[in-house]
Design an enzyme around this catalytic site. Structure first.
Site, mmCIF file in Angstrom:
data_model
loop_
_atom_site.group_PDB
_atom_site.id
_atom_site.type_symbol
_atom_site.label_atom_id
_atom_site.label_comp_id
_atom_site.label_asym_id
_atom_site.label_seq_id
_atom_site.Cartn_x
_atom_site.Cartn_y
_atom_site.Cartn_z
ATOM 1 N N ASP A 1 -1.344 -8.267 -1.435
ATOM 2 C CA ASP A 1 -1.095 -7.109 -2.274
ATOM 3 C C ASP A 1 -2.475 -6.602 -2.703
ATOM 4 O O ASP A 1 -3.485 -7.298 -2.549
ATOM 5 C CB ASP A 1 -0.211 -7.462 -3.473
HETATM 6 C C1 BGC Z 1 1.751 -2.847 -5.406
HETATM 7 C C2 BGC Z 1 2.180 -2.766 -3.958
HETATM 8 C C3 BGC Z 1 1.555 -1.562 -3.302
HETATM 9 C C4 BGC Z 1 0.044 -1.647 -3.456
HETATM 10 C C5 BGC Z 1 -0.666 -0.464 -2.860
HETATM 11 C C6 BGC Z 1 0.244 -2.771 -5.553
HETATM 12 O O1 BGC Z 1 -0.125 -2.664 -6.888
HETATM 13 O O2 BGC Z 1 2.224 -4.047 -5.975
HETATM 14 O O3 BGC Z 1 3.593 -2.685 -3.866
HETATM 15 O O4 BGC Z 1 1.931 -1.477 -1.960
HETATM 16 O O5 BGC Z 1 -0.278 -1.690 -4.840
HETATM 17 O O6 BGC Z 1 -0.368 0.673 -3.571
#
Ligand code: BGC
Length: 827
Positions: free
Chosen positions: A229
């Site tokens: 993530d």
């Molecule tokens: C989120 C993800 C997301 C990523 C990119 C993170 O903070 O948990 O779901 O894909 O950011 O935006």
């Protein structure tokens, strides 16, 4: 450890690459791109968030997206074919925008209805989630785009999401939280898995050898890429050895050069690095980023004309997701022979919340509201009034573009100026929104977190009513608001706990001005971003009339009293449901309960439309004639609600989550870590399983939804009276449409087995299917209950066991409305 299988060509390409160059590929090039490598014929791959639309690599109203119903709404369709269609539309839109990897779907489970990101999950049930997720992934990937199943695993709530340690037993992981991930890997061939921020049982998910290497890669045979993530990777050796393949975004201080050094000192085996690169190359081949073409150049990433998801599909899907919870005296569809006037009431009628906050947000290509769409559809047939009734926003809403004029170009909208610290103009542009965010591209050098430049927003605002107006500026840093050159407010806002809150719930400074209808004022906002903040850079100007709320309530009640029917659109406020934080109450925000109580006291044809991604408490449910759960329905909200109110479409949804009668009935309410630890003490008893175990009666149970016709359940026949361990069960169910119009029924089969006992559920959803039939006609649905539903995970033995004995299969309209049963012997 598995070294993923690779072609000879891939292996020889790799052998020629120095370790530094291999490692370079394993960290993002920026927020949304991977690195390319000419030597490999590899171009950068582009990623974009989902799951309710393809945002692309900018947050920009000039690059809009098709805006889908939120995933909990998709969960409510219980319709794998429709979800496949929507997934395909997302894949096609992504492809047309040059996006290779969609960061969706989200497969966490609704453990608590307060979860801030619950709108992004399909349901509280692993099997319903798994079936829909498999269709979603297959749809996206059918367009040549890679899907990313996230957040693996235990990211079922947001409070302290970066750090909490979810303590979940192996059995609960296997029987609940891993189920959708395993299905998407084994059945749909999901191309990427995103490792979550949190830890599980003591190890950060980005370093989790057991869950990444042993379970995901070795046991399930996952040959794709495990990405972190965003900024979740916080180690060098542990994550490299644990099974992470790609650190996003880049640069990441723990990989890159640090990882190359770890390889050279022998702390990380080079063959592990090779495995990661091979996985990345396989992904590249899959999305056309690695050339095999005779020309020798990689498939183009360059976008063509965007092909946005078809608006009529989005309208149909939204209606199919709406759950008709109650319909006393068949008040719906509205009978226009007797209803000559309709009062549209409620804050969400004109200011709907069509999507949840955070990375799932897109700039919708258009938004239809109930306040616009219903009067339009009823023109010439019924008189319609529109009143808000109360106010729910906590940050001043953005004004309509038509009330704003760019002082430089004279067009509707605003002027943005990017200025260096000494005031030099670096760049300027015209924009049509006052909700602005940059996450990756789009800012001139010198502007951003830790930079010294500033952003100025200028506009002329025209008031359309007399009275007080709230003007608010939101962002993280210093915000200076002026009206006609006079300073209204100039103050700093605090740095939020989670980086995504810089966009979803930044601090706001606010003032009030009194305006008369038609008056124009020049509003200026100077934004000086804070130092040392991560995440998206965002700034917002809000301007909204702020009449006295008691007067608003009185006006709405008077409108309801004067009308033949009232449609009350209530729900979440803009920042109620978001990534980055959980809700703290199931109550509707503001004075909405009071509004409904008062409106139902003066009108007996009140239809309440609930615009929320997760359940809310409905203490007024038995006073409203009808209640529709409409979720966060995406761009088509107004049209789809109108279609359903007028009977042009059936509200086709069934609850994918239980609606509780009170907060204390929920099996899990607040998911607040204690000393960094989040215990999943309820074990298997999540959602309806928890209500069945405690005996609590939900206000509306899992699976409930009325539609516009009635159904008789005529028969269920199992294809065999006995089942061998490991065998799926097939059931044929016949239902008959007993109502006056064609309709669709979701036939649900629950399994109750000899494995009942302490901590085990009374029944679990085994299979479901859609039946469609004309009035009076019967339909036969074949359901397949997967063998796993009958099994129990034996932690000591490290595998699944099938208990012998009689299983009862209960078939019906919801988890609490079971009409037929059959017995199957397993042994
Ligand atoms: C989120 C993800 C997301 C990523 C990119 C993170 O903070 O948990 O779901 O894909 O950011 O935006």
């Amino acid at each position: 450890m598995t070294i993923s299988t690779a072609t000879t060509e891939e292996r020889s390409l790799l052998a020629a690459l120095p370790v530094e160059q291999k490692v370079r590929l394993l960290t993002g090039a920026d927020s949304w791109r991977t690195h390319g490598a000419d030597a490999l014929g590899l171009r950068p791959m582009i990623m974009s968030d989902g799951p309710a639309g393809v945002r692309g690599i900018t947050m920009d109203e000039r690059k809009p997206a098709g805006s889908l119903p939120c995933p909990s709404a998709l969960g409510a369709t219980w319709d794998s074919e429709l979800v496949y269609e929507l997934g395909t539309a997302l894949g096609i839109e992504a492809r047309s925008k040059g996006v290779d990897v969609l960061l969706a779907p989200t497969l966490n489970l609704v453990r608590t209805p307060l979860g801030g990101r619950g709108f992004e999950f399909f349901s509280e049930d692993p099997e319903l989630t798994a079936r829909l997720a498999v269709s979603y992934v297959r749809g996206v990937q059918s367009a040549g785009v890679a899907a990313t199943i996230k957040h693996y695993v235990g990211n079922d709530s947001e409070t302290e999401r970066w750090n909490y340690d979810a303590r979940i037993t192996e059995q609960v992981l296997r029987e609940l939280y891993l189920v959708p991930f395993e299905a998407c890997v084994r059945e749909a061939g999901a191309a990427l898995v995103m490792a979550a921020y949190n830890s599980v049982n003591g190890s950060p998910m980005t370093e989790h050898e057991r869950l990444l290497r042993e379970v995901l890669k070795d046991e399930w045979g996952f040959t794709g890429v495990v990405t972190s993530d965003w900024d979740a990777n916080r180690s060098t050796v542990a994550s490299a050895v644990g099974g992470l393949d790609l650190a996003m975004p880049g640069p990441n201080p723990f990989w890159g050069q640090a990882l190359a050094e770890a390889v050279s000192r022998g702390a990380v085996a080079e063959e592990l690095i090779d495995d990661k690169v091979l996985r990345l190359l396989r992904l590249a081949r899959r999305v056309g980023a690695l050339t095999t073409s005779p020309s020798g150049s990689p498939g183009a990433a360059s976008p063509g004309t965007p092909v946005l998801a078809d608006p009529s599909l989005l309208r149909r899907a939204a209606a199919a997701s709406f759950v008709l919870l109650r319909n006393a005296r068949d008040v719906l569809p509205l009978d226009l022979a007797v209803i000559r006037s309709v009062a549209v009431i409620g804050p969400n009628a004109a200011l709907p919340v069509i999507q949840g906050g955070g990375s799932a947000g897109v700039f919708p290509v258009s938004v239809s509201t109930v306040a616009d769409a219903l009067p339009e559809a009823l023109a010439g047939q019924a008189a319609v009034t529109v009143t808000a009734g109360c106010r729910t926003w906590t940050a001043v809403p953005a004004p309509a573009a038509r009330s704003l004029t760019d002082p430089v170009s004279g067009e509707p909208g605003v002027r943005l100026e990017f200025r260096a610290a000494d005031g030099t103009l670096l760049a300027e542009e015209h924009r049509t929104t006052t909700v602005l965010a940059w996450w990756g591209d789009g800012l001139p050098a010198g502007i951003g977190w830790g930079e010294t430049g500033s952003i100025a927003l200028l506009t002329r605002f025209r008031a359309d009513t007399d009275g007080p107006y709230a003007i608010g500026a939101a962002g993280v840093g210093r915000l200076a608001l002026t009206v006609d050159g006079e300073v209204l407010v100039d103050a700093r806002t605090p740095v939020p706990a989670d980086p995504v809150e810089t966009m979803t719930r930044p601090g706001e400074v606010r003032g009030t001005v009194h305006l008369t209808a038609g008056q124009e004022v020049t509003v200026g906002l100077g934004f000086y971003p804070a130092d040392d903040v991560q995440g998206p850079l965002a700034v917002r100007l809000g301007i909204a009339a702020s009449p006295d709320e008691d007067t608003m309530l009185d006006e709405a009640v008077a409108a309801a009293a004067a009308a033949d029917a009232a449609v009350v659109v209530v729900g979440s406020a803009g920042s109620t449901e978001s990534e980055g934080y959980d809700r703290d109450t199931l109550n509707l925000p503001g004075r909405q309960n009071e509004l409904i109580q008062r409106v139902t006291a003066v009108n007996d044809r009140v239809v309440v439309v609930v615009n929320s991604g997760m359940p809310v408490l409905m203490p007024w449910a038995d006073r409203a004639a009808a209640v529709i759960q409409a979720w966060l329905p995406g761009q088509a909200m107004g049209y789809a609600v109108t279609d359903v109110l007028l009977g042009l479409a059936e509200p086709g949804g069934r609850l994918p989550v239980t609606v509780p009668a009170s907060e204390s009935d929920t099996p899990v309410l607040h998911a607040v870590p204690d000393g960094g630890v989040l215990n999943y003490d309820e074990g298997l008893l999540v959602g309806y399983r928890g209500y069945d175990a405690s005996g609590a009666t939900p206000l509306f149970p899992f699976g409930h939804g009325l539609g516009y016709t009635g159904w008789a359940y005529e028969s269920v026949v199992a294809d065999a009276p006995a089942l061998a361990p490991g065998e799926d069960l097939r059931l044929a169910v016949t239902v008959r449409n007993t109502g006056p119009r064609p309709g669709r029924e979701i036939v649900q089969a629950y399994v109750a087995g000899p494995w009942q006992g302490a901590g085990r559920p009374v029944r679990v959803l085994g299979a479901f299917g859609c039946a469609a039939a004309a009035a009076g006609e019967a339909a036969r649905v074949v359901l397949q209950v997967p063998a796993r539903v009958f099994a129990v995970y034996d932690t000591e033995a490290g595998g699944w066991i099938w208990p012998r004995g009689d299983f009862t299969i209960e078939v019906g309209r919801s988890s609490r409305d079971l009409r037929l049963s059959a017995t199957v012997m397993l042994g």
